[in-house]
Design a protein around this motif. Sequence first.
Motif, PDB file in Angstrom:
ATOM      1  N   GLN A 205       0.859  -1.188   0.000  1.00 25.65           N
ATOM      2  CA  GLN A 205       0.000   0.000   0.000  1.00 25.65           C
ATOM      3  C   GLN A 205       0.895   1.238   0.000  1.00 25.65           C
ATOM      4  OE1 GLN A 205      -3.694   0.072   0.471  1.00 25.65           O
ATOM      5  NE2 GLN A 205      -3.357   2.152  -0.260  1.00 25.65           N
ATOM      6  N   PRO A 206       1.080   1.873  -1.171  1.00 25.59           N
ATOM      7  CA  PRO A 206       1.934   3.073  -1.230  1.00 25.59           C
ATOM      8  C   PRO A 206       1.344   4.218  -0.415  1.00 25.59           C
ATOM      9  CG  PRO A 206       1.468   2.195  -3.431  1.00 25.59           C
ATOM     10  CD  PRO A 206       0.553   1.509  -2.486  1.00 25.59           C
ATOM     11  N   LYS A 207       2.228   5.093   0.078  1.00 25.77           N
ATOM     12  CA  LYS A 207       1.769   6.270   0.806  1.00 25.77           C
ATOM     13  C   LYS A 207       0.989   7.212  -0.103  1.00 25.77           C
ATOM     14  CE  LYS A 207       5.382   6.505   4.376  1.00 25.77           C
ATOM     15  NZ  LYS A 207       6.520   7.310   4.903  1.00 25.77           N
ATOM     16  N   GLU A 208       1.328   7.219  -1.387  1.00 28.78           N
ATOM     17  CA  GLU A 208       0.628   8.058  -2.358  1.00 28.78           C
ATOM     18  C   GLU A 208      -0.052   7.165  -3.404  1.00 28.78           C
ATOM     19  OE1 GLU A 208       2.787  11.754  -3.615  1.00 28.78           O
ATOM     20  OE2 GLU A 208       4.502  10.687  -2.735  1.00 28.78           O
ATOM     21  N   PRO A 209      -1.121   6.464  -3.038  1.00 29.04           N
ATOM     22  CA  PRO A 209      -1.742   5.507  -3.974  1.00 29.04           C
ATOM     23  C   PRO A 209      -2.292   6.159  -5.235  1.00 29.04           C
ATOM     24  CG  PRO A 209      -3.157   5.902  -2.067  1.00 29.04           C
ATOM     25  CD  PRO A 209      -1.845   6.540  -1.754  1.00 29.04           C
TER      26      PRO A 209
ATOM     27  N   SER B 110       5.956   2.513   1.330  1.00 34.46           N
ATOM     28  CA  SER B 110       4.746   1.694   1.202  1.00 34.46           C
ATOM     29  C   SER B 110       4.636   0.756   2.397  1.00 34.46           C
ATOM     30  CB  SER B 110       4.768   0.888  -0.099  1.00 34.46           C
ATOM     31  OG  SER B 110       5.842  -0.028  -0.101  1.00 34.46           O
ATOM     32  N   GLN B 111       3.411   0.367   2.677  1.00 37.59           N
ATOM     33  CA  GLN B 111       3.137  -0.569   3.764  1.00 37.59           C
ATOM     34  C   GLN B 111       2.916  -1.959   3.195  1.00 37.59           C
ATOM     35  OE1 GLN B 111      -0.484   0.319   5.842  1.00 37.59           O
ATOM     36  NE2 GLN B 111      -0.373  -1.477   7.176  1.00 37.59           N
ATOM     37  N   VAL B 112       3.495  -2.963   3.814  1.00 40.41           N
ATOM     38  CA  VAL B 112       3.290  -4.340   3.370  1.00 40.41           C
ATOM     39  C   VAL B 112       1.964  -4.833   3.932  1.00 40.41           C
ATOM     40  CG1 VAL B 112       4.163  -6.696   3.388  1.00 40.41           C
ATOM     41  CG2 VAL B 112       5.774  -4.771   3.296  1.00 40.41           C
ATOM     42  N   LYS B 113       1.003  -5.066   3.049  1.00 41.42           N
ATOM     43  CA  LYS B 113      -0.313  -5.544   3.472  1.00 41.42           C
ATOM     44  C   LYS B 113      -0.370  -7.066   3.547  1.00 41.42           C
ATOM     45  CE  LYS B 113      -3.438  -3.246   3.953  1.00 41.42           C
ATOM     46  NZ  LYS B 113      -4.366  -2.615   3.007  1.00 41.42           N
ATOM     47  N   ALA B 114       0.426  -7.745   2.709  1.00 48.38           N
ATOM     48  CA  ALA B 114       0.396  -9.209   2.705  1.00 48.38           C
ATOM     49  C   ALA B 114       1.691  -9.768   2.147  1.00 48.38           C
ATOM     50  CB  ALA B 114      -0.782  -9.722   1.881  1.00 48.38           C
ATOM     51  N   GLU B 115       2.167 -10.840   2.766  1.00 47.84           N
ATOM     52  CA  GLU B 115       3.255 -11.672   2.258  1.00 47.84           C
ATOM     53  C   GLU B 115       2.679 -13.080   2.212  1.00 47.84           C
ATOM     54  OE1 GLU B 115       6.427 -11.248   5.021  1.00 47.84           O
ATOM     55  OE2 GLU B 115       6.825  -9.149   4.518  1.00 47.84           O
ATOM     56  N   GLN B 116       2.515 -13.653   1.019  1.00 50.33           N
ATOM     57  CA  GLN B 116       1.689 -14.846   0.926  1.00 50.33           C
ATOM     58  C   GLN B 116       2.154 -15.808  -0.165  1.00 50.33           C
ATOM     59  OE1 GLN B 116      -1.968 -12.694   0.276  1.00 50.33           O
ATOM     60  NE2 GLN B 116      -1.528 -12.347  -1.879  1.00 50.33           N
ATOM     61  N   ALA B 117       1.568 -17.006  -0.091  1.00 58.44           N
ATOM     62  CA  ALA B 117       1.810 -18.034  -1.103  1.00 58.44           C
ATOM     63  C   ALA B 117       0.518 -18.810  -1.292  1.00 58.44           C
ATOM     64  CB  ALA B 117       2.937 -18.966  -0.678  1.00 58.44           C
ATOM     65  N   CYS B 118       0.374 -19.398  -2.455  1.00 55.27           N
ATOM     66  CA  CYS B 118      -0.795 -20.237  -2.740  1.00 55.27           C
ATOM     67  C   CYS B 118      -0.392 -21.284  -3.766  1.00 55.27           C
ATOM     68  CB  CYS B 118      -1.967 -19.402  -3.247  1.00 55.27           C
ATOM     69  SG  CYS B 118      -1.661 -18.562  -4.826  1.00 55.27           S
ATOM     70  N   PHE B 119      -1.292 -22.235  -4.005  1.00 54.11           N
ATOM     71  CA  PHE B 119      -1.033 -23.314  -4.952  1.00 54.11           C
ATOM     72  C   PHE B 119      -1.982 -23.210  -6.132  1.00 54.11           C
ATOM     73  CE2 PHE B 119       0.958 -24.992  -1.182  1.00 54.11           C
ATOM     74  CZ  PHE B 119       2.030 -25.724  -1.663  1.00 54.11           C
ATOM     75  N   LEU B 120      -1.422 -23.165  -7.343  1.00 56.25           N
ATOM     76  CA  LEU B 120      -2.232 -23.187  -8.553  1.00 56.25           C
ATOM     77  C   LEU B 120      -2.508 -24.638  -8.939  1.00 56.25           C
ATOM     78  CD1 LEU B 120      -0.348 -20.512 -10.685  1.00 56.25           C
ATOM     79  CD2 LEU B 120      -2.250 -20.164  -9.097  1.00 56.25           C
ATOM     80  N   PRO B 121      -3.753 -24.975  -9.281  1.00 55.62           N
ATOM     81  CA  PRO B 121      -4.070 -26.346  -9.691  1.00 55.62           C
ATOM     82  C   PRO B 121      -3.674 -26.588 -11.139  1.00 55.62           C
ATOM     83  CG  PRO B 121      -6.055 -25.021  -9.706  1.00 55.62           C
ATOM     84  CD  PRO B 121      -4.954 -24.118  -9.221  1.00 55.62           C
ATOM     85  N   CYS B 122      -2.778 -27.543 -11.369  1.00 58.79           N
ATOM     86  CA  CYS B 122      -2.251 -27.802 -12.713  1.00 58.79           C
ATOM     87  C   CYS B 122      -2.474 -29.256 -13.112  1.00 58.79           C
ATOM     88  CB  CYS B 122      -0.764 -27.486 -12.772  1.00 58.79           C
ATOM     89  SG  CYS B 122      -0.351 -25.790 -12.303  1.00 58.79           S
ATOM     90  N   THR B 123      -2.588 -29.499 -14.409  1.00 61.68           N
ATOM     91  CA  THR B 123      -2.711 -30.848 -14.941  1.00 61.68           C
ATOM     92  C   THR B 123      -1.492 -31.166 -15.798  1.00 61.68           C
ATOM     93  OG1 THR B 123      -3.902 -30.086 -16.910  1.00 61.68           O
ATOM     94  CG2 THR B 123      -5.233 -30.679 -14.985  1.00 61.68           C
TER      95      THR B 123
END
Length: 419
Positions: free
Chosen positions: A263-267, A345-358
Amino acid sequence: MSSTYSSSLLSPVCLFLDLPPTRSHRKFSFIRCFSSSPQPMDDRQHPDIKKRVIVCGGGVIGVCTAYFLAKKGAAVTLIEKSSVACAASGKAGGFLALDWCDGGPVESLARASFNLHRSLSEELDGPESYGYRSLITLSITMTESGSSSPSGSKSTIPSWIHGPARKPRTIGTTQTTAQVHPQLFTKTLLNTAVEKYGVELVIGKVEQVRVEEGRVGSVVLEDGRVIESESVVLALGPWTGKLDMLASIFRVYGLKVHSIVLQPKEPGIITPHALFLSYFRQGGKAMDSEVFPRPTGEVYICGSGMSAEEEVPDDPEQIVGNPASILMLKRVAKNVSSHLAEGESQVKAEQACFLPCTDDGVPVIGEVPGVKGCYVATGHSCWGILNGPATGAAVAELVVDGRATIVDLSCFSPARFVA
């Protein structure tokens, strides 16, 4: 173990098959029931009776399916183990493209879905509800060791990009590329489905699917609750691969990807330009990165160069990011723009996820071979948010009408994996 199927007219003999657990020890039982007595008539012979459908999975594919099923008049129960849009559907970039899948098997699905996104936005006030908007999309090359100022045309490169950007190229216009906030989109659609069309949301773990004489009869939850249904849609993303009844037919695996939200200070200074970067780190190693400013003022950043196939944990809440990958994304952000640097800027999220692949790179959408009334919708990889609406609409047609018309699903059928 006694049968949970009860009827004064039937005397069923039930065979309960406890299938072996998967590598992550999630156990999924597949129950077959046999009866010598006649089965009830199909609800399709009684137009005044709503078709009962269970959708398993509260991600974008499951929610879109539940929405369009209910809109077509089905009585829908959506079952989600944790919370709606808690995995990839809440941590994706939300980028939409009309024609980026052209020339491949997903072309018609993507085009139909892009247009459905536009229609849904008009119906659900997408700009206000979940940040739907059109975008200009740029391809840019950036090298960490390059000069400190952009070297491309000032008319092409947005003013908020301060890093050494080269070779700017417009690869998407406001007619062909757009975005949504994926978590807000999924939740808005579900709220509408619940309030307007009567979808029931159940939080619980699916433990068993019961099949009666080759047709789905009900779903059993971990707490013992039995929900009867004429049809079941399995839309569990990468967790689909943990179901033995499907794993014996095809493979769905999880590709772990990382992202951060700043989240930037000047969005207000960040213009609606989606960036696809060829980002060269010191030492010459390239990494593909994506930067998506959002109408909320946030900026989403991910990098595919750090993706890897990993075992998907049983609980989506257990997914955590690799610290080195998160640190690399912050480095990309700082080099792209001073507005995205630490302190600005403020860090709102540091994350990971899994994409479903075939294995063949094509989604699996259709009725499961040998099990009437059991459908699957998964394997959309990085295009799940884009292709959610058309997948949901097509599955709804398939379940209720027996045939999909919005998209030809033949090339997505799970039967393609059966010799």
